[in-house]
Enzyme design. Structure first.
Site, PDB file in Angstrom:
ATOM      1  CD  GLN A 285      -1.173   0.149   3.730  1.00  0.00           C
ATOM      2  OE1 GLN A 285      -1.400  -0.998   4.166  1.00  0.00           O
ATOM      3  NE2 GLN A 285      -1.700   1.116   4.365  1.00  0.00           N
TER       4      GLN A 285
ATOM      5  CB  CYS B 254      -4.688  -0.992   5.748  1.00  0.00           C
ATOM      6  SG  CYS B 254      -5.371   0.027   6.966  1.00  0.00           S
TER       7      CYS B 254
ATOM      8  CG  HIS C  32      -2.916  -2.596   9.620  1.00  0.00           C
ATOM      9  ND1 HIS C  32      -3.010  -1.763   8.615  1.00  0.00           N
ATOM     10  CD2 HIS C  32      -2.315  -3.555   9.308  1.00  0.00           C
ATOM     11  CE1 HIS C  32      -2.246  -2.398   7.445  1.00  0.00           C
ATOM     12  NE2 HIS C  32      -1.949  -3.473   8.187  1.00  0.00           N
TER      13      HIS C  32
END
Length: 533
Positions: free
Chosen positions: A336, A342, A481
């Protein structure tokens, strides 16, 4: 001469024409106090080629950088004391009501306006080379910091009529000598040098910034929780690996991480840490990678199809070890970059895996960039983060095109162009896995495919190297995340999840983490969803 040869080979691959001429002359590098340049930055490790245009004025204490032809703009205005300032970021937003509407956000900025050419300290003159029929000065920067980290730069420049040096090509390599890995490698090319016009640096003249909103107000408009506002309050401009004046700060960060890794690995806790490409990043920079937040509800578009009693019966029939990578259902690990996307990578990876299971193992490379650009109407804010369930709601409504058709990942927010696509891959719905249930997660993985989860990617996890990760302190902070679980297993009596990350194959175990299934480690069992295709 060996390193110079490698530089010449690399740069020649993009723009041939170097001839080396060594001279014994001594010179001093000096950037112009004001400049306007165009160029592109090639990240060798991620494959991203990012076109840019930069403006800088030391007198005005202002600078500006545009990416991808002005799709994203950063205006930086320093204050008189040169310690604080403001940054105004313009980028397109696509939600369910509007398409590609530019929004200007104001953020606090630390330090004076950014001089994108960096510090001239410690560059040594090497002689001259001929590049595309033009004689250029060659400069080298080399720092070996206490045998822990090595930073090398090769710069090719020419002098203008005023005696200032103008860059043409710059290569930066940063190596971790402790474990012998290359953690940064970029090549930047510059052209079309001119003196900047004051108007180009003035954000007030940008029509979008006449309606500037604070970042916090912008988050509230998109219905994100206060946790997102707080987590991104200190967000700063992405770090250019040319340290310059940040050298000592980066060194201190690196040393702190080095001590933490050594001390941890001596304890033999079942997993090891390492010095990786994040070991010199600030907390703010690491936070940019972790852009997934919880929406406050854990509900899918369809209910989980099994009762608790059914789950307990089904799990008795499951194998002790299940890895979808072996089945050929999982695409390669992606990167990424520095964009907080994410949430898009984890949901896209799950959809790719579910589709592969349903079509006989044919992998599809779907476009995360399409969600970064277009999914703003579902609680997502591009590179500034998003919601897993919001991402699935977007995919359920609009589908995902392939990367081949939509275009390469930009590591930046771009304009939405889904209306130009000829085909989309859709899902029928998505289901929420019952929270805090190891057995429900195993059943979902074995029967339905990859599961997207939200975890707390704390400092130890950012430095993960191998083994089964278990950190009792990981649940002391909220999830931040998005990753995807692609299997499970057992080692020495400990159940674990096989987790695919989106930080590149050089992170962890070829891009994966083995995470303990004990005690809901890092919140992994609290917000899990899988797509239905």
């Amino acid at each position: 001469m060996a390193s110079l040869f490698l530089v010449l080979v690399l740069v020649t691959a993009f723009d041939p024409g170097f001839t080396y001429v060594l001279e014994g002359e001594s010179k001093t590098l000096k950037w112009p106090p004001a400049y306007h340049l165009k160029g592109d930055a090639i990240d060798i490790l991620t494959g991203v080629i990012k076109p840019f245009e930069i403006w800088y004025s030391d007198k005005l204490n202002q600078s500006r950088v545009d990416y991808y032809g002005g799709t994203v703009k950063h205006y930086i205005v320093g204050e008189n004391d040169e310690k604080y300032g403001k940054e105004f970021v313009v980028n397109p937003v696509t939600n369910e009501e509007e398409t590609n509407v530019n929004v200007c956000k104001e953020k606090d900025f630390e330090g004076p306006a950014t001089n994108f050419l960096g510090s001239v300290a410690d560059f040594e003159y090497q002689g001259q080379e001929t590049y595309n029929d033009r004689v250029l000065d060659v400069w080298k920067y080399y720092k070996n910091e206490e045998d822990d980290q090595k930073v090398e730069q090769m710069l090719y420049a020419y002098q203008d009529a005023d005696g200032f040096d103008i860059p043409v090509v710059r290569e930066v390599k940063a190596s971790n000598l402790w474990i012998g890995t290359l953690k940064d490698h970029t090549v930047s090319r510059y052209y079309d040098f001119s003196k900047p016009a004051d108007a180009d640096l003035d954000y007030n003249l940008d029509a979008t910034c006449k309606d500037t909103v604070k970042s916090s107000d912008f988050m509230e408009k998109l219905h994100l929780s206060s946790d997102v506002e707080k987590a991104f309050a200190s967000y700063i401009n992405r770090h250019n690996k040319n340290y310059g004046d940040d050298h000592e700060m980066r060194k201190e960060i690196f040393q702190n991480n080095w001590r933490r890794v050594v001390e941890h690995n001596k304890k033999n806790l079942g997993y090891t840490l390492t010095l990786n490409k994040f070991s010199d990043w600030t907390e703010e920079e690491l936070a940019n990678l972790k852009g997934t937040r919880l929406s406050g509800e854990h509900v899918g578009s369809v209910p989980f199809p099994h009762t608790e009693e059914e789950v307990e019966a089904l799990v008795q029939e499951l194998p002790d070890y299940y890895d979808m990578r072996i089945e050929g259902y999982i695409t390669s690990v992606k990167n990424q970059g520095t964009c907080g996307s994410c949430w898009a990578f984890s949901t896209t990876a799950a959809v790719e895996g579910a589709l592969a299971r349903s079509n006989g193992g044919r992998d599809l490379d779907l476009a995360e960039q399409s969600m970064v650009d277009c999914a703003w109407g579902f609680g997502n804010v591009g590179c500034a983060g998003g919601l897993v369930d919001g991402a699935y709601k977007y995919i359920l409504k609009h589908g995902l095109p392939t990367q081949m058709e939509y275009g390469l990942y930009l590591d930046e927010m771009g304009e939405c162009h889904r209306e130009n696509m000829t085909s989309f891959y859709n899902i029928k719905g998505f289901a929420a896995v019952p929270p805090l249930s190891v057995n429900a997660m195993k059943v979902a993985l074995y029967k339905y495919g990859p599961v997207t989860v939200s975890i707390n990617a704390n400092d130890p996890l950012s430095a993960y190297n191998s083994g089964i990760f278990f950190d009792p302190s990981c649940n002391s902070a909220p999830a931040n995340h998005g990753v995807v679980v692609v299997g499970y297993g057992k080692r020495d009596g400990v159940d674990y999840w096989i987790v695919k990350n989106s930080w590149g194959e050089d992170y962890g175990q070829d891009g994966y983490i083995l995470m303990s299934a004990t005690n809901n480690n890092c919140h992994i069992l609290e917000s899990a969803y899988y797509p239905i295709v």
